[in-house]
Design a protein around this motif. Structure first.
Motif, PDB file in Angstrom:
ATOM      1  N   MET A 162     -16.236  -1.663  12.968  1.00 27.32           N
ATOM      2  CA  MET A 162     -15.124  -0.837  12.536  1.00 27.32           C
ATOM      3  C   MET A 162     -14.875  -1.048  11.050  1.00 27.32           C
ATOM      4  SD  MET A 162     -11.153  -0.810  13.885  1.00 27.32           S
ATOM      5  CE  MET A 162     -11.551  -0.045  15.454  1.00 27.32           C
ATOM      6  N   VAL A 163     -14.444   0.013  10.384  1.00 24.63           N
ATOM      7  CA  VAL A 163     -14.097  -0.039   8.967  1.00 24.63           C
ATOM      8  C   VAL A 163     -12.634   0.383   8.839  1.00 24.63           C
ATOM      9  CG1 VAL A 163     -14.657   0.737   6.640  1.00 24.63           C
ATOM     10  CG2 VAL A 163     -16.439   0.645   8.386  1.00 24.63           C
ATOM     11  N   MET A 164     -11.857  -0.409   8.129  1.00 25.71           N
ATOM     12  CA  MET A 164     -10.444  -0.083   7.896  1.00 25.71           C
ATOM     13  C   MET A 164     -10.167   0.022   6.409  1.00 25.71           C
ATOM     14  SD  MET A 164      -8.231  -2.414  10.568  1.00 25.71           S
ATOM     15  CE  MET A 164      -8.347  -2.169  12.347  1.00 25.71           C
ATOM     16  N   ARG A 165      -9.345   0.985   6.069  1.00 29.53           N
ATOM     17  CA  ARG A 165      -8.851   1.135   4.694  1.00 29.53           C
ATOM     18  C   ARG A 165      -7.332   0.941   4.742  1.00 29.53           C
ATOM     19  NH1 ARG A 165      -6.508   5.359   1.570  1.00 29.53           N
ATOM     20  NH2 ARG A 165      -7.132   5.377  -0.638  1.00 29.53           N
ATOM     21  N   HIS A 166      -6.903  -0.244   4.370  1.00 26.92           N
ATOM     22  CA  HIS A 166      -5.486  -0.578   4.457  1.00 26.92           C
ATOM     23  C   HIS A 166      -4.721   0.024   3.278  1.00 26.92           C
ATOM     24  CE1 HIS A 166      -6.334  -3.256   7.724  1.00 26.92           C
ATOM     25  NE2 HIS A 166      -7.070  -4.061   6.986  1.00 26.92           N
ATOM     26  N   ARG A 167      -3.655   0.700   3.600  1.00 21.17           N
ATOM     27  CA  ARG A 167      -2.712   1.194   2.588  1.00 21.17           C
ATOM     28  C   ARG A 167      -1.337   1.262   3.244  1.00 21.17           C
ATOM     29  NH1 ARG A 167      -0.248   5.395  -0.144  1.00 21.17           N
ATOM     30  NH2 ARG A 167      -0.419   5.264  -2.421  1.00 21.17           N
ATOM     31  N   PRO A 168      -0.612   0.144   3.243  1.00 17.37           N
ATOM     32  CA  PRO A 168       0.655   0.075   3.975  1.00 17.37           C
ATOM     33  C   PRO A 168       1.653   1.137   3.531  1.00 17.37           C
ATOM     34  CG  PRO A 168      -0.020  -2.098   3.193  1.00 17.37           C
ATOM     35  CD  PRO A 168      -0.924  -1.117   2.541  1.00 17.37           C
ATOM     36  N   THR A 169       2.453   1.592   4.477  1.00 13.16           N
ATOM     37  CA  THR A 169       3.518   2.531   4.136  1.00 13.16           C
ATOM     38  C   THR A 169       4.684   1.820   3.461  1.00 13.16           C
ATOM     39  OG1 THR A 169       4.460   2.278   6.358  1.00 13.16           O
ATOM     40  CG2 THR A 169       2.909   4.092   6.022  1.00 13.16           C
ATOM     41  N   PHE A 200     -11.102  -3.025   3.922  1.00 10.98           N
ATOM     42  CA  PHE A 200     -10.975  -2.441   2.587  1.00 10.98           C
ATOM     43  C   PHE A 200      -9.496  -2.179   2.304  1.00 10.98           C
ATOM     44  CE2 PHE A 200     -15.314  -1.556   3.678  1.00 10.98           C
ATOM     45  CZ  PHE A 200     -16.012  -1.505   2.489  1.00 10.98           C
ATOM     46  N   ILE A 201      -9.174  -2.043   1.032  1.00  8.78           N
ATOM     47  CA  ILE A 201      -7.823  -1.702   0.589  1.00  8.78           C
ATOM     48  C   ILE A 201      -7.894  -0.419  -0.225  1.00  8.78           C
ATOM     49  CG2 ILE A 201      -5.868  -2.408  -0.863  1.00  8.78           C
ATOM     50  CD1 ILE A 201      -6.554  -5.291  -0.190  1.00  8.78           C
ATOM     51  N   GLY A 202      -7.031   0.522   0.103  1.00 12.42           N
ATOM     52  CA  GLY A 202      -6.980   1.770  -0.656  1.00 12.42           C
ATOM     53  C   GLY A 202      -6.282   1.560  -1.981  1.00 12.42           C
TER      54      GLY A 202
END
Length: 271
Positions: free
Chosen positions: A1-8, A51-53
């Motif tokens: 799985m690949v995640m692009r974290h960008r918290p609200t 990953f981080i956006g």
């Protein structure tokens, strides 16, 4: 799985790159708990590419994690897990509807570790689709930087503004600079619109003074004790020479109190 974290959550989004580089336990806590849909999917994964956006259509590599299993965490125990209290201060709400949720055992691997903070990929398609299966998507390499970009360069002192909840999480390079800076600082209470003027000199310098506020919330000041530090913002009004006598620094501090009308009842200075 690949995640692009960008918290609200705005506060968490601002410091998430710092967490990835310098506070891995808190960063991992952030990505170890999810809603029911993601729980079901992540339970099937062997690895998580994190990953981080950092800008539209892009994502910076933060690490490759082995998914070593998961366990059920009762809602009443969620906030006792290491890292979650720090996340709570940054606005994390925790499991929805106070439900029991899964907690994933994510273990950072050495694979691709040299690319942490350097590898930037294109996040194609809809950005709201923040998690994907690697085998079903093409995520092209956009850039590989010579140096990491997750921790940006410390802004010029004249433009530096920090929220109180950011102080304990400052990157090491920022702390190093603040440890050498002396001067006059300003605390703005966003809740009331009032301000406080202080000075940092001697052995503490700005880092020492601000870390005191980070730990106590008030730094020993009577009027600040009556306020919620979560609404404090810190900035630097003037830097001074490291050779300037402390009495002279205090003299400059007093001129700023006069100019900014920061003495009570117009402000939060009580002298």
């Amino acid at each position: 799985m690949v995640m692009r974290h960008r918290p609200t959550e705005k506060a968490l989004r601002a410091v998430l790159p710092w967490l990835a580089m310098e506070h891995p336990q808190v960063y991992n806590a952030y990505q170890s708990n999810h809603g029911p849909t993601v729980e079901s999917a992540l339970a099937k994964a062997e690895y998580l590419a994190s990953f981080i956006g950092h800008e539209p259509g892009r994502a910076v590599f933060a690490g490759l994690y082995a998914v070593a299993g998961h366990s059920v965490v009762p809602a009443r125990k969620f906030w006792t897990i290491a890292g979650n209290q720090e996340l709570r201060k940054l606005g994390t709400r925790g499991p929805q509807d106070d439900r029991d949720s899964l907690w994933f055992d994510l273990r950072e691997t050495a694979l691709l570790a040299s690319l942490k903070g350097r590898l930037v990929i294109g996040w194609t398609g809809i950005e709201r689709s923040w998690w994907r299966w690697a085998a079903r998507n093409i995520l092209p390499v956009h850039a590989i930087h010579e140096e990491g970009i997750l921790v940006r360069r410390l802004p010029d002192w004249q433009t530096l503004v920090l929220d109180w909840n950011e102080l304990p999480l400052l990157p090491g390079s920022w702390k190093s600079a603040l440890a050498h800076w002396r001067g006059i600082y300003y605390i703005h209470d966003r809740q009331t619109g009032l301000g406080y003027v202080g000075s940092a000199a001697g052995s503490e310098n700005l880092l020492g003074r601000w870390m005191n506020y980070a730990a106590s919330g008030h730094g020993g000041n009577r009027l600040l004790r009556q306020r919620d530090p979560a609404h404090f913002r810190f900035s630097i009004l003037e830097r001074v020479s490291p050779d300037l006598p402390v009495d002279d620094v205090v003299g400059i501090e007093n001129t700023w109190k006069d100019r900014l009308h920061s003495r009570a009842p117009s402000g939060l200075n009580d002298n």
